[in-house]
Design a protein around this motif. Structure first.
Motif, PDB file in Angstrom:
ATOM      1  N   LEU A 117      17.391   7.816  69.441  1.00 33.45           N
ATOM      2  CA  LEU A 117      16.378   6.970  68.811  1.00 33.45           C
ATOM      3  C   LEU A 117      16.061   7.462  67.403  1.00 33.45           C
ATOM      4  O   LEU A 117      15.814   6.666  66.493  1.00 33.45           O
ATOM      5  CB  LEU A 117      15.113   6.945  69.660  1.00 33.45           C
ATOM      6  N   ALA A 118      16.085   8.785  67.215  1.00 33.04           N
ATOM      7  CA  ALA A 118      15.790   9.347  65.900  1.00 33.04           C
ATOM      8  C   ALA A 118      16.890   9.047  64.885  1.00 33.04           C
ATOM      9  O   ALA A 118      16.643   9.045  63.672  1.00 33.04           O
ATOM     10  CB  ALA A 118      15.575  10.855  66.008  1.00 33.04           C
ATOM     11  N   SER A 119      18.105   8.765  65.383  1.00 30.78           N
ATOM     12  CA  SER A 119      19.234   8.547  64.476  1.00 30.78           C
ATOM     13  C   SER A 119      19.448   7.080  64.121  1.00 30.78           C
ATOM     14  O   SER A 119      20.243   6.766  63.240  1.00 30.78           O
ATOM     15  CB  SER A 119      20.518   9.093  65.114  1.00 30.78           C
ATOM     16  N   THR A 120      18.741   6.185  64.803  1.00 28.37           N
ATOM     17  CA  THR A 120      18.990   4.758  64.605  1.00 28.37           C
ATOM     18  C   THR A 120      18.050   4.166  63.560  1.00 28.37           C
ATOM     19  O   THR A 120      16.935   4.651  63.354  1.00 28.37           O
ATOM     20  CB  THR A 120      18.843   3.985  65.921  1.00 28.37           C
ATOM     21  N   ARG A 121      18.514   3.113  62.928  1.00 30.25           N
ATOM     22  CA  ARG A 121      17.702   2.404  61.946  1.00 30.25           C
ATOM     23  C   ARG A 121      17.010   1.191  62.549  1.00 30.25           C
ATOM     24  O   ARG A 121      16.303   0.470  61.858  1.00 30.25           O
ATOM     25  CB  ARG A 121      18.587   1.960  60.772  1.00 30.25           C
ATOM     26  N   LEU A 122      17.206   0.939  63.849  1.00 31.55           N
ATOM     27  CA  LEU A 122      16.697  -0.267  64.490  1.00 31.55           C
ATOM     28  C   LEU A 122      15.456   0.028  65.323  1.00 31.55           C
ATOM     29  O   LEU A 122      15.267   1.137  65.813  1.00 31.55           O
ATOM     30  CB  LEU A 122      17.773  -0.888  65.384  1.00 31.55           C
ATOM     31  N   ASP A 123      14.656  -1.003  65.543  1.00 27.80           N
ATOM     32  CA  ASP A 123      13.507  -0.894  66.433  1.00 27.80           C
ATOM     33  C   ASP A 123      13.990  -0.972  67.882  1.00 27.80           C
ATOM     34  O   ASP A 123      15.094  -1.459  68.156  1.00 27.80           O
ATOM     35  CB  ASP A 123      12.496  -2.005  66.145  1.00 27.80           C
ATOM     36  N   PRO A 124      13.168  -0.498  68.827  1.00 28.52           N
ATOM     37  CA  PRO A 124      13.605  -0.452  70.229  1.00 28.52           C
ATOM     38  C   PRO A 124      14.026  -1.807  70.792  1.00 28.52           C
ATOM     39  O   PRO A 124      15.014  -1.888  71.528  1.00 28.52           O
ATOM     40  CB  PRO A 124      12.373   0.095  70.955  1.00 28.52           C
ATOM     41  N   LEU A 125      13.317  -2.879  70.474  1.00 23.11           N
ATOM     42  CA  LEU A 125      13.677  -4.181  71.022  1.00 23.11           C
ATOM     43  C   LEU A 125      15.048  -4.629  70.526  1.00 23.11           C
ATOM     44  O   LEU A 125      15.840  -5.181  71.292  1.00 23.11           O
ATOM     45  CB  LEU A 125      12.612  -5.225  70.670  1.00 23.11           C
ATOM     46  N   SER A 126      15.356  -4.389  69.267  1.00 28.68           N
ATOM     47  CA  SER A 126      16.677  -4.748  68.739  1.00 28.68           C
ATOM     48  C   SER A 126      17.774  -3.970  69.451  1.00 28.68           C
ATOM     49  O   SER A 126      18.828  -4.519  69.779  1.00 28.68           O
ATOM     50  CB  SER A 126      16.742  -4.478  67.228  1.00 28.68           C
ATOM     51  N   LEU A 127      17.528  -2.681  69.696  1.00 27.28           N
ATOM     52  CA  LEU A 127      18.513  -1.877  70.402  1.00 27.28           C
ATOM     53  C   LEU A 127      18.770  -2.410  71.803  1.00 27.28           C
ATOM     54  O   LEU A 127      19.900  -2.405  72.302  1.00 27.28           O
ATOM     55  CB  LEU A 127      18.037  -0.429  70.508  1.00 27.28           C
TER      56      LEU A 127
END
Length: 295
Positions: free
Chosen positions: A40-50
């Motif tokens: 989660l720390a490495s992603t540029r997306l919000d949780p819902l998008s993921l």
């Protein structure tokens, strides 16, 4: 509440029946929703998008079916983190700092589309990562999550095949209700994938189609999904292992935008339980030229 759960203590779970009654294995490799914090720390997306890449709630839909006397295997980590329905090393070198192993498959169509073992995108081509990942991170995910899952699945299939002489793998997935191409804008309720007749007995695919239609569901074969790596790799009808992928239209059971169950969820779960009941009966009869023992 769309915040995904954190990392589980184990990468997968096998829900074993009290008594194994048939040579059937249910597998849900894309329904995991436990997101490792470092991911989660490495992603540029919000949780819902993921979460749009999850086969959301598919393991829960099939859970009542598993209670009939067949095992259910499910990943607990998400597809956006690691995709089990790929070769072990289908990797895009542009995503990583460092040199990939020489045996990595860097030229597959899935890699080109951003959907390798470590996916580059989710949903409508949304980039997952803000920057490159260390090669060692990719190798760690494969060694820690991918390999143990497939080793356990292979052992499970082998054990049941040894006991019954044959085994049926139902690979359980879900799909968006609409596609990007005009010809698949309105998808069937169920898509059966048997790798164009190569991953299982034709009798199994025919049984599944007739049964699903009898439950009031529209069915398509191999379009737009013919089965992925799991179906192709494990499906060896001549050796007694039959693999069939089932894709479920998400509009039947969930609000795709809000990532929530809808009123049709329980009704669909009941239909899948009925399908499993009939599959268990079918599996005890001839599917590949020999009678499958019931014990």
């Amino acid at each position: 509440m769309h915040e995904p759960p954190s990392e589980p203590s184990s990468p997968f779970e096998i829900i074993e029946p009290r008594e194994l009654v048939a040579p059937v294995v249910l597998n849900s490799p894309h329904s995991g929703a436990h997101y490792p914090p470092h991911f989660l720390a490495s992603t540029r997306l919000d949780p819902l998008s993921l979460r749009r890449s999850e086969d959301a709630f598919v393991d829960e839909l099939f859970r009542p079916a598993a209670e009939l006397g067949v095992p259910l295997m499910r990943a607990l980590f998400p597809r956006a983190f690691l995709d089990l329905n790929r070769e072990a090393y289908e990797l895009d070198p542009r995503m990583f700092d460092g040199r990939l192993p020489s045996y990595a498959n860097t030229r597959s169509l899935r890699v080109a589309g951003g959907l390798g073992t470590i996916a580059r995108i989710v949903g409508d081509s949304q980039e997952i990562y803000a920057g490159r990942l260390p090669v060692q991170e990719a190798l760690h995910r494969i060694e820690t999550f991918y390999q143990p899952y497939h080793q356990a699945l292979a052992r499970l299939l082998g054990r049941i095949r040894s006991q019954f002489g044959t085994v049926i793998l139902i690979d359980c997935h879900s799909m968006p209700s609409t596609g990007s191409q005009r010809e698949e804008r309105h998808r069937a309720d169920i898509v059966l994938g048997d790798r164009y007749g190569t991953s299982c007995s034709p009798a199994l695919t025919g049984f599944a189609e007739v049964t699903m239609k009898g439950l009031g569901l529209s069915v398509s074969r191999n379009a737009p999904y013919a089965g992925g790596y799991i179906t192709e790799f494990y499906g060896r009808p001549v050796a007694g292992t039959h693999a069939l992928q089932i894709e479920i239209n998400r509009a039947l059971y969930m609000d795709e935008k809000r990532h929530e169950r809808i009123a049709g969820f329980d009704a669909l779960a009941a239909k899948l339980q009925t399908f499993a009941e009939q599959l268990i009966a079918f599996s005890r009869h001839e599917i590949d030229g020999r009678r499958v023992a019931a014990e």
